[in-house]
Scaffold this active site. Structure first.
Site, mmCIF file in Angstrom:
data_model
loop_
_atom_site.group_PDB
_atom_site.id
_atom_site.type_symbol
_atom_site.label_atom_id
_atom_site.label_comp_id
_atom_site.label_asym_id
_atom_site.label_seq_id
_atom_site.Cartn_x
_atom_site.Cartn_y
_atom_site.Cartn_z
ATOM 1 N N ASN A 210 0.850 -1.198 0.000
ATOM 2 C CA ASN A 210 0.000 0.000 0.000
ATOM 3 C C ASN A 210 0.883 1.243 0.000
ATOM 4 O O ASN A 210 2.103 1.143 0.005
ATOM 5 C CB ASN A 210 -0.951 -0.021 1.197
ATOM 6 C CG ASN A 210 -0.191 -0.045 2.514
ATOM 7 O OD1 ASN A 210 0.492 0.912 2.864
ATOM 8 N ND2 ASN A 210 -0.276 -1.159 3.236
ATOM 9 N N ASP A 278 -4.636 -6.279 5.536
ATOM 10 C CA ASP A 278 -5.636 -7.087 6.242
ATOM 11 C C ASP A 278 -5.608 -8.538 5.768
ATOM 12 O O ASP A 278 -5.933 -9.443 6.519
ATOM 13 C CB ASP A 278 -7.030 -6.496 6.020
ATOM 14 C CG ASP A 278 -7.179 -5.161 6.737
ATOM 15 O OD1 ASP A 278 -6.686 -5.064 7.877
ATOM 16 O OD2 ASP A 278 -7.742 -4.218 6.157
ATOM 17 N N PRO A 305 -3.076 -11.686 10.856
ATOM 18 C CA PRO A 305 -3.295 -11.384 12.280
ATOM 19 C C PRO A 305 -3.406 -9.874 12.458
ATOM 20 O O PRO A 305 -2.780 -9.117 11.707
ATOM 21 C CB PRO A 305 -2.034 -11.919 12.957
ATOM 22 C CG PRO A 305 -0.996 -11.973 11.884
ATOM 23 C CD PRO A 305 -1.745 -12.236 10.599
ATOM 24 N N ILE A 307 -2.204 -7.067 14.524
ATOM 25 C CA ILE A 307 -1.106 -6.865 15.479
ATOM 26 C C ILE A 307 -1.572 -6.018 16.654
ATOM 27 O O ILE A 307 -1.333 -6.337 17.820
ATOM 28 C CB ILE A 307 0.090 -6.196 14.761
ATOM 29 C CG1 ILE A 307 0.539 -7.096 13.602
ATOM 30 C CG2 ILE A 307 1.233 -5.930 15.723
ATOM 31 C CD1 ILE A 307 1.446 -6.414 12.602
ATOM 32 N N LYS A 339 -13.379 1.522 16.496
ATOM 33 C CA LYS A 339 -12.116 0.777 16.387
ATOM 34 C C LYS A 339 -11.432 0.660 17.756
ATOM 35 O O LYS A 339 -10.886 -0.387 18.094
ATOM 36 C CB LYS A 339 -11.198 1.503 15.398
ATOM 37 C CG LYS A 339 -10.027 0.689 14.948
ATOM 38 C CD LYS A 339 -9.362 1.282 13.723
ATOM 39 C CE LYS A 339 -10.214 1.108 12.484
ATOM 40 N NZ LYS A 339 -9.626 1.725 11.306
HETATM 41 O O1 C5P Z 1 -8.363 -2.004 11.197
HETATM 42 P P1 C5P Z 1 -7.478 -0.943 10.707
HETATM 43 O O2 C5P Z 1 -6.424 -1.403 9.747
HETATM 44 O O3 C5P Z 1 -8.170 0.290 10.167
HETATM 45 O O4 C5P Z 1 -6.745 -0.439 12.030
HETATM 46 C C1 C5P Z 1 -5.675 0.403 12.000
HETATM 47 C C2 C5P Z 1 -4.814 0.193 13.202
HETATM 48 O O5 C5P Z 1 -4.624 -1.187 13.431
HETATM 49 C C3 C5P Z 1 -3.429 0.744 13.005
HETATM 50 O O6 C5P Z 1 -2.944 1.145 14.255
HETATM 51 C C4 C5P Z 1 -2.684 -0.440 12.450
HETATM 52 O O7 C5P Z 1 -1.291 -0.328 12.699
HETATM 53 C C5 C5P Z 1 -3.298 -1.575 13.226
HETATM 54 N N1 C5P Z 1 -3.335 -2.853 12.531
HETATM 55 C C6 C5P Z 1 -2.528 -3.889 12.959
HETATM 56 N N2 C5P Z 1 -2.601 -5.110 12.344
HETATM 57 C C7 C5P Z 1 -3.426 -5.305 11.307
HETATM 58 C C8 C5P Z 1 -4.272 -4.258 10.871
HETATM 59 C C9 C5P Z 1 -4.192 -3.039 11.485
HETATM 60 O O8 C5P Z 1 -1.745 -3.691 13.881
HETATM 61 N N3 C5P Z 1 -3.482 -6.495 10.747
#
Ligand code: C5P
Length: 398
Positions: A210, A278, A305, A307, A339
């Site tokens: 991305n 994702d 996963p 994180i 979130k």
């Molecule tokens: O769910 P979303 O991607 O919008 O959430 C964003 C937050 O979640 C950010 O802090 C991102 O670093 C973290 N994140 C993560 N692992 C993932 C997806 C998002 O740590 N697989």
């Protein structure tokens, strides 16, 4: 402040006239100013103006018998509490980055053991040139401080970053630098930061990634280190230099990023800025996919996963403060608050990525969302957002 002394190097650029105003402000504040004027600088301001305002002799030549007799150039480089370069031209920056010492200004920069603050000014394309970008990163890694440049109309008729910061702004930066090292409220604390995109392979040569530049996460890692934290920065593939004092672990996939984060625990604070994919490809193709009569391949995705959610889960190793980021395109606060609950973190820093110049750019406008309140921060440079967040983290952990 009366006995504080600045060694001011005035480089050769149209903006050199603003150095005179800086000298005036510094003298008014009781700061001693010893000027060095480069040969090119003397094309723009006269030694007489500089000397009159500084109330000191102007030094210009490396091999001047009288100058060397009065004060050798090595001694000159040590005679101040701070070395300030205004304007820091592309040439002076390049010389300093490479340790060249062919004239008095560059020799002084190489010989000094004092902190150095540079206020760059140059044409926008010179500022954006990869050579200058590299030189700035090198000098930052060496601990050189920077103020500016600003963005705006330039003497050469162009528009963009490269204008010298205004004298009052440089003055404030000089005064802050003279106060000495900033307090280190995060000394003894360990911060874990993720930054950048992830790269999920499709086959040995292709992958899914991305547009995250990693700038905001790197700026946060740098700001936390500046406040004294030990910082582990787990980074996806980005084109950024490691900030000074930060331990960087390079990863590609989300699963590697999670493993690197878990290996870095325990931490007092976790700041999860990375734009993690994702999904990943379920079965990565072992050989490069070829065009053939069967048409385009079908990619099967599986979920990566999370994180942030994994490290937010309660357990003996959960960082005391867990901060997530949310890039949203609409209903920013509502989605970010949801979130916060879903991930189980303590704060969400939310930003509207539809705002021009945020994704991949230099600025950010964020909301800080915690369980009981929402704060709206003014749009600011990513460095400034990082600094404010690091301060808030320090307050929260103290
Ligand atoms: O769910 P979303 O991607 O919008 O959430 C964003 C937050 O979640 C950010 O802090 C991102 O670093 C973290 N994140 C993560 N692992 C993932 C997806 C998002 O740590 N697989």
């Amino acid at each position: 402040m009366s006995e504080r002394r600045v060694l001011l190097i005035v480089g050769g650029g149209v903006a050199a006239y603003k150095a005179l105003e800086l000298v005036r402000l510094l003298r008014k504040a009781g700061v001693g100013v010893r000027p060095i004027l480069t040969r090119a600088g003397a094309k723009f301001v006269t030694p007489l103006s500089l000397s009159a305002l500084a109330e000191d002799k102007v030094y210009s030549e490396l091999f001047s018998l009288t100058d060397e007799a009065e004060m050798g150039h090595i001694e000159l480089s040590r005679s101040a509490d701070l070395v300030v370069v205004v304007p820091a031209t592309a040439d002076l920056i390049a010389k300093a980055a490479h340790g060249l010492a062919g004239d008095l200004a560059s020799t002084t920069l190489l010989a000094t053991d004092k902190p150095v603050l540079m206020a760059p000014a140059m044409n926008v394309r010179m500022w954006l040139h990869p050579a200058t970008r590299r030189n700035i990163e090198t000098l930052k890694a060496d601990g050189v401080g920077f103020v500016g440049p600003d963005e705006g109309a330039m003497a050469c008729g162009e528009f963009g970053p490269g204008r010298l910061a205004e004298p009052p702004v440089i003055f404030a930066a000089v005064m802050a630098a003279l106060k000495g090292p900033a307090p280190r409220p995060l000394a003894g604390k360990h911060a874990l930061v993720t930054a950048g995109p992830t790269f999920e392979p499709i086959d040995p040569v292709r992958g899914i990634t991305n547009r995250s530049s990693g700038r905001q996460g790197y700026a946060i890692a740098e700001a936390l280190a500046r406040l004294g934290a030990r910082v582990t920065l787990v980074s996806g593939p980005v084109a950024l230099a490691t900030p000074p004092g930060v331990d960087r672990v390079d990863v590609e996939t989300a699963r590697d990023m999670l493993a690197a984060c878990q290996a870095a625990l325990p931490a007092d604070v976790g700041v999860f800025v990375a734009a993690v994919a994702d999904w990943r490809i379920d079965e990565v193709f072992g050989a490069k996919l070829k065009k053939d009569k069967h048409g385009p391949p079908t990619l099967v995705f599986v979920e990566n996963p999370d994180i942030l959610a994994t490290l937010s889960a309660t357990g003996p190793k959960r960082p005391r403060l867990v901060i997530g980021f949310a890039a949203e395109t609409n209903d920013v606060e509502m989605h970010a608050r949801a979130k916060l609950a879903r991930k189980g973190c303590d704060w969400i820093i939310a930003n509207d990525v539809t705002e021009p110049g945020v994704m991949g750019g230099e600025e950010n406008a964020v909301l800080l969302i915690s369980k009981d309140k929402t704060e709206r921060w003014d749009r600011a440079a990513k460095d400034a957002v990082a600094h404010d967040l690091a301060q808030r983290i320090a307050e929260s952990l103290s």
